[in-house]
Design an enzyme around this catalytic site. Structure first.
Site, short mmCIF file in Angstrom:
data_model
loop_
_atom_site.label_atom_id
_atom_site.label_comp_id
_atom_site.label_asym_id
_atom_site.label_seq_id
_atom_site.Cartn_x
_atom_site.Cartn_y
_atom_site.Cartn_z
CE1 TYR A 61 -3.45 -2.72 0.57
CE2 TYR A 61 -4.63 -0.73 1.22
CZ TYR A 61 -4.63 -2.06 0.83
OH TYR A 61 -5.82 -2.73 0.72
CG ASP B 77 -1.90 -20.38 -1.35
OD1 ASP B 77 -1.34 -20.38 -0.23
OD2 ASP B 77 -1.41 -20.97 -2.33
CG ASP C 225 -8.04 -4.86 1.71
OD1 ASP C 225 -9.00 -4.41 2.37
OD2 ASP C 225 -7.98 -4.82 0.46
CG ASP D 134 -13.78 -7.10 2.30
OD1 ASP D 134 -13.47 -6.39 3.28
OD2 ASP D 134 -14.33 -6.65 1.27
C1 IPM Z 1 -10.30 -1.44 4.11
C2 IPM Z 1 -10.60 -0.83 2.76
C3 IPM Z 1 -9.46 0.11 2.37
C4 IPM Z 1 -8.19 -0.71 2.28
C5 IPM Z 1 -9.71 0.91 1.08
C6 IPM Z 1 -11.01 1.67 1.12
C7 IPM Z 1 -8.54 1.81 0.75
O1 IPM Z 1 -10.81 -1.81 1.82
O2 IPM Z 1 -10.11 -0.69 5.09
O3 IPM Z 1 -10.25 -2.66 4.22
O4 IPM Z 1 -7.90 -1.29 1.23
O5 IPM Z 1 -7.46 -0.76 3.26
MG MG Z 2 -10.86 -3.77 2.64
#
Ligand code: IPM
Ligand code: MG
Length: 371
Positions: free
Chosen positions: A142, A224, A248, A252
């Site tokens: 990042y 993975d 990240d 999710d």
């Molecule tokens: C998160 C989000 C952010 C990230 C984005 C919005 C930049 O997906 O906080 O997980 O990738 O860190």
């Molecule tokens: Mg995210």
């Protein structure tokens, strides 16, 4: 009783609705427990680009630095998708993480019993899930340089750099071990050491840190495989520590174990100044302004703020129990609509949780804990 200054950065899309819900619940905590919370609002993301020409205005940064903690909604939306990189809403989020040194992102993943049927996964796989993802937040791909687009010999290229310094790995892994000590004493360090140099360093450092925590078990898992194990047998995890981008993606994925992305809170802890609390979900432009958004991730983020920044453990638990109560009573925002329950708006959910906080008595809490 305490006096706390909270910077509120609603951002874009449903960020506004969910932070206003969290603020209402914090106000209820203030009323019930005699604390004074002062809320000061700042711009970030697309809203800041529109009003101030930059995704993170200096004024916002100063406001945060002068506060005891920061509550953030979400950033981003199609309106700004075509903007150049420095004028994207996400840039504001990355900049605030970097400026406030928010290196440790904690994302607890808990499956609430009453929501096990809301998840697309089988209830018996996810019932009882309780782990925490510790995501490194200010390093890795990042932020690594060089990053950008180049044309070389007429050929178009783009580059991103995945770079970690030893001490960046050390401090985040140490955080994971400290958390594990207060939990089930198991750390899963996730990397891609079979391919990436940065991951091989990560693994070495994790081994070194582990020596200071002989009471905690350390296992390594390739990313993975981790993605697969999260779905196959999520109850095996206690504390998962990983680099920025893996964290990240995996968080999710893991949100589905809790029923919905709308359930996952997070804390981004600073190496020095105030820490920041935000729901893991994004700005969800498709439902923004429709009062459909699930405010629970933001409300639980506020609870994390009370616990981690202000040391108000009992108050944090009252919020968590209030959320539990609302879910047990059958209230469901649209994202939780699978299975039984009554579909409610953002406002109705907030109202229910707020009232549960205001009505809180020790007896009621004892009843929820031991019922
Ligand atoms: C998160 C989000 C952010 C990230 C984005 C919005 C930049 O997906 O906080 O997980 O990738 O860190
Ligand atoms: Mg995210």
């Amino acid at each position: 009783m305490g006096n706390y200054r909270i910077a509120v950065l609603p951002g874009d899309g449903i960020g506004k609705e969910v932070t206003s819900g969290a603020v209402e619940v914090l106000k209820a905590v203030g009323t019930r427990f005699g604390h004074e919370f002062t809320f000061q609002y700042g711009l970030i993301g697309g809203a800041a680009i529109d009003e101030a020409g930059t995704p993170l205005p200096d004024e916002t940064l100063r406001l945060c630095e002068q506060s005891d903690a920061v509550l953030l909604g979400a950033v981003g939306g199609p309106k700004w998708d075509q903007n150049p990189p420095h004028l994207r809403p996400e840039k504001g989020l990355l900049a605030i993480r970097q400026q406030l040194k928010l290196y440790a992102n904690l994302r607890p993943v808990v499956c609430h019993d009453s929501l096990a049927v809301s998840s697309p996964l089988k209830p018996d796989v996810i019932r009882g899930v309780d782990f925490i993802i510790v995501r490194e937040l200010t390093g890795g791909i990042y932020f690594g340089q060089p990053s950008g687009r180049v044309v070389e010999n007429g050929e178009e290229k783009a580059i991103d750099t995945l770079l970690y310094k030893k001490e960046e790995i050390e401090r985040i892994v140490r955080m994971a071990f400290m958390l594990a000590r207060g939990r089930k004493k198991k750390v899963t360090s996730v990397d891609k050491a079979n391919v990436l140099s940065s991951s091989r360093l990560w693994r070495e450092v994790a081994e070194e840190v582990a020596k200071q925590f002989p009471d905690v078990e350390l296992e390594h898992m390739l990313v993975d495989n981790a993605a697969m194990q999260l779905i196959r047998a999520p109850k095996q995890f206690d504390v998962v520590v990983t680099e920025n981008m893996f964290g990240d993606i995996l968080s999710d994925e893991a949100s589905m174990l809790s029923g919905s992305l709308g359930m996952l809170p997070s804390a981004s802890l600073s190496a020095s100044g105030p820490s920041l609390y935000e729901p893991v979900h994004g700005s969800a432009p498709d439902i923004a302004g429709m009062r459909k958004a699930n405010p629970i991730a933001a409300i639980l983020s506020a609870a994390m703020m009370l616990r981690l920044s202000f040391g108000l453990t009992a108050e944090a638990e009252v919020i968590e129990h209030a959320v539990q109560q609302a879910l047990t009573a059958g209230l469901r925002t649209a994202d939780l609509a699978q299975g039984s329950g009554r579909i409610v708006s953002t406002d109705e959910m907030v109202e229910e949780i707020k009232n549960a906080v205001l009505d809180y008595t020790e007896i009621a809490q004892i009843m929820t804990v031991y019922a």
